[in-house]
Scaffold this motif. Structure first.
Motif, PDB file in Angstrom:
ATOM      1  N   GLN A  45       0.617  -1.200  -0.120  1.00 16.74           N
ATOM      2  CA  GLN A  45       0.106   0.170  -0.001  1.00 16.74           C
ATOM      3  C   GLN A  45       0.545   1.177   0.114  1.00 16.74           C
ATOM      4  OE1 GLN A  45      -3.936  -0.542   2.559  1.00 16.74           O
ATOM      5  NE2 GLN A  45      -2.420  -1.902   3.470  1.00 16.74           N
ATOM      6  N   PRO A  84      -5.239 -10.263   2.225  1.00 19.81           N
ATOM      7  CA  PRO A  84      -6.827  -9.788   2.399  1.00 19.81           C
ATOM      8  C   PRO A  84      -7.117  -8.982   1.177  1.00 19.81           C
ATOM      9  CG  PRO A  84      -5.262  -9.321   4.372  1.00 19.81           C
ATOM     10  CD  PRO A  84      -4.112  -9.896   3.263  1.00 19.81           C
ATOM     11  N   VAL A  88      -9.176  -6.708   1.242  1.00 18.18           N
ATOM     12  CA  VAL A  88      -9.034  -5.035   1.525  1.00 18.18           C
ATOM     13  C   VAL A  88      -7.881  -4.580   0.926  1.00 18.18           C
ATOM     14  CG1 VAL A  88      -8.676  -5.309   3.685  1.00 18.18           C
ATOM     15  CG2 VAL A  88      -9.960  -3.160   3.073  1.00 18.18           C
ATOM     16  N   LYS A  89      -6.921  -5.132   1.233  1.00 20.74           N
ATOM     17  CA  LYS A  89      -5.537  -4.605   0.918  1.00 20.74           C
ATOM     18  C   LYS A  89      -5.180  -4.838  -0.516  1.00 20.74           C
ATOM     19  CE  LYS A  89      -3.614  -5.240   5.474  1.00 20.74           C
ATOM     20  NZ  LYS A  89      -2.630  -5.925   6.604  1.00 20.74           N
ATOM     21  N   GLU A  95      -7.638  -4.408  -2.984  1.00 13.11           N
ATOM     22  CA  GLU A  95      -8.388  -3.405  -3.566  1.00 13.11           C
ATOM     23  C   GLU A  95      -7.696  -1.970  -3.381  1.00 13.11           C
ATOM     24  OE1 GLU A  95     -10.715  -3.938  -5.791  1.00 13.11           O
ATOM     25  OE2 GLU A  95     -10.414  -6.119  -5.430  1.00 13.11           O
ATOM     26  N   SER A  96      -7.330  -1.983  -2.364  1.00 11.91           N
ATOM     27  CA  SER A  96      -6.702  -0.740  -1.847  1.00 11.91           C
ATOM     28  C   SER A  96      -5.425  -0.432  -2.830  1.00 11.91           C
ATOM     29  CB  SER A  96      -6.225  -0.786  -0.368  1.00 11.91           C
ATOM     30  OG  SER A  96      -5.597   0.622  -0.031  1.00 11.91           O
ATOM     31  N   GLU A 155      -6.935   0.591  -6.256  1.00  8.55           N
ATOM     32  CA  GLU A 155      -7.451   1.860  -6.198  1.00  8.55           C
ATOM     33  C   GLU A 155      -6.281   3.236  -6.149  1.00  8.55           C
ATOM     34  OE1 GLU A 155      -9.804   2.106  -2.677  1.00  8.55           O
ATOM     35  OE2 GLU A 155     -11.299   0.528  -3.427  1.00  8.55           O
ATOM     36  N   ASN A 158      -3.116  -1.132  10.668  1.00  6.28           N
ATOM     37  CA  ASN A 158      -3.925  -1.847   9.742  1.00  6.28           C
ATOM     38  C   ASN A 158      -4.498  -3.093  10.210  1.00  6.28           C
ATOM     39  OD1 ASN A 158      -3.924   0.077   7.717  1.00  6.28           O
ATOM     40  ND2 ASN A 158      -1.746  -0.665   7.084  1.00  6.28           N
ATOM     41  N   ASP A 211      -8.009  -5.524  10.777  1.00  7.60           N
ATOM     42  CA  ASP A 211      -9.645  -5.388  10.232  1.00  7.60           C
ATOM     43  C   ASP A 211     -10.404  -5.685  11.310  1.00  7.60           C
ATOM     44  OD1 ASP A 211     -10.381  -8.488  10.345  1.00  7.60           O
ATOM     45  OD2 ASP A 211      -8.453  -8.451   9.240  1.00  7.60           O
TER      46      ASP A 211
END
Length: 539
Positions: free
Chosen positions: A180, A202, A204-205, A207-208, A211, A410, A412
């Motif tokens: 990230q 994970p 979420v990481k 997709e982060s 993005e 970080n 979750d």
């Protein structure tokens, strides 16, 4: 890249270089051969050159296994083998045969050049200081945009690229924080970033990173597989590979944390740093010793991932098989690195006071304590330093001015919920017990009245009639109860034992203090079923 300051082999292949004596460390003292409890002559200062560290019995044959280590191995079903073969992929910036020692001047340069792109995080005085008996300062680097200190090293490594490298882009391997950080600062500096992540990373990481404009490649079921694939892509596309904890420029960037600590707390006496791959502690130690040599640096690892101490023990670059094993179940996933960075180790091992390991129950308590007292949400690795302090693993800190780094946040929501529950249980604020009562009207009422009379509150009760096959008219009640703290929990334990004798069984998480805790520390956190808690209770 600056050349190494010393001969590449110096202090790196000595068979008994490493850790200083520590009462609380799980592993033998291997710096002083005379005090090493080893199954060889005390005067023998090197391991047999023909010995095979990858032999499953090598560790047990060459080192006495202390009581606490045996307990950990038994509880976690750790493999007998501790030392493994390092990764075969070659990284020209991280070569164990030619380690690079990062210089203090590099860190000062990094501090100046990255300051416009990172957050100057606060180093606040902790509300827990009075209870702990020391002046504690918390360096809150979890407040960076991507939630960890990794931004510092990532930005400096990107800034240091030449024009051709910037045009082609960079690649790295990470399951979270480094990926990230690299993606965020790559976008900010206009540098293409590719990150290889394990398939189990994970979502979420993943997709982060996407993005923030990074190309994400999911490959492999382990970090080693993913890194091998990333190195292959690096060669095929001519991308610069940036190791997330051992690239010299990454280490220099992380060292800016140490510079800022000295700016905010100029009279600090100890700095406590979580240890995973070693980039953070290497940068901080080099920066602090360059500017103020009297400050002492102590590293903290999770008991499940003791890679730095394993490296110290063997005396040469190795993979910690225990860390590979423990990484599956650790809440300090940011510290779960099987191979300590060769550059990081060469840069700072001789600068450290010692490296200790701490149990994950205390890490859970530390996350809970930071959340309640400091309103700080940290991940397991970020709370490791605080865990060592509140567990009394470092009694020499009493009365001293101490700073620890909250290096990541970080975590979750589902993990945080489980960690909070475990922390509350370890502190005695949540209790679970099984009690056998009459399976007739009023049987459960008596138990509930005892709980009510001491001021506790029932969260949940389960009825189990299958366990008591020999007692048709009895039922096992599995109760989860909230208490007001350790003293209240002990009062409830006493009342239940008084009424039910052997019919009651307590299910607790025993977060035993290290050494001899002060009364204030003992009152705030310990196993409520024990009147006194010390290292002797480890059994």
């Amino acid at each position: 890249m600056a050349p190494p300051e010393i001969n590449p082999g110096s202090n790196m292949s000595d068979g008994l270089s490493g850790i200083r004596d520590s009462k609380v460390s799980s592993w033998p003292d291997v710096r002083n051969p005379a005090s090493l409890r080893c199954k060889r002559k005390a005067s023998d200062q090197t391991l047999d050159e023909h010995a095979d560290p990858e032999n499953p019995d090598f560790f047990l044959e060459n080192f006495d296994v202390e009581k606490k280590t045996r307990k950990i191995m038994a509880q976690e079903s750790f493999p007998r083998q501790r030392f493994g073969r390092p990764c075969d992929s070659f990284d020209k910036y991280c070569d164990p045969a030619n380690p690079v020692i990062v210089r203090g001047e590099q860190i000062l340069d990094a501090t100046h050049r990255i300051k416009s792109g990172i957050i100057r995080t606060p180093c606040n005085y902790s509300k827990m200081s009075r209870t702990l008996g020391l002046d504690l300062y918390l360096k809150k680097d979890y407040l960076q945009v991507t939630g960890s200190f990794k931004e510092r090293g990532a930005r400096y490594a990107l800034i240091k690229l030449n024009k051709d490298q910037r045009m082609k882009g960079v690649i790295s391997t990470s399951a979270g924080n480094h990926a990230q950080a690299l993606a965020y600062h790559g976008r900010d500096l206009g540098i293409p970033v590719t990150v290889c992540m394990p398939k189990i990373a994970p979502l979420v990481k993943v997709e982060s990173c996407r993005e923030m404009g990074a190309e994400v490649i999911l490959y492999g079921d382990s970090f080693d597989e993913t890194r091998d694939h990333a190195m292959k892509i690096s060669a095929e596309r001519d991308l610069t590979y940036i190791n997330g904890f051992d690239h010299p420029d990454v280490i220099a960037g992380q060292g800016s944390v140490g510079v800022e600590i000295l700016d905010d707390v100029p009279d600090v006496e100890y700095i406590i740093v979580p240890v995973g791959g070693g980039g953070l502690i290497a940068g901080i130690a080099k920066a602090v010793k360059h500017l103020k040599p009297d400050v002492k640096i102590i590293g903290v690892e999770s008991e499940r991932c003791p890679s730095w101490q394993t490296r110290q023990m063997l005396g040469k670059h190795t993979k910690c098989v225990w860390s590979q094993w423990g990484a599956k179940n650790t809440i300090a996933d940011g510290l779960a690195v099987a191979e300590v960075g060769c550059n990081a180790y060469a840069t700072c091992n001789d600068l450290l006071e010692k490296v200790i390991s701490i149990s994950e129950d205390w890490i859970s308590i530390a996350i809970l304590r930071l959340l309640e007292k400091e309103k700080a949400v940290t991940e397991g690795g970020g709370a490791a330093g605080v865990a060592a302090i509140i567990a009394n693993a470092l009694p020499e800190l009493r009365g001293k001015k101490v700073c620890t780094v909250l290096c990541g946040g970080n975590i979750d929501a589902s993990t945080l919920t489980r960690v909070i529950d475990r922390g509350l249980t370890a502190e005695g604020r949540i209790m679970r017990f099984t009690v056998n009562v009459q399976d007739r009207p009023g049987g459960m009422v008596e138990m509930l009245k005892i709980v009510s009379d001491v001021g506790a509150s029932v969260k949940e009760v389960q009825h189990d009639r299958m366990l008591l096959t020999a007692f048709v008219y009895k039922v096992a009640l599995i109760a989860t109860v909230e208490t007001r703290g350790r003293e209240n929990a002990q009062e409830l334990v006493h009342k239940l034992k008084e009424r039910y004798n052997d019919e009651v069984t307590f299910h607790t998480v025993s977060a035993c203090h290290y050494g001899e805790p002060t009364p204030a520390m003992l009152a705030q956190s310990a196993d409520p079923t024990q009147e006194t808690v010390s290292e002797e209770n480890l059994g």
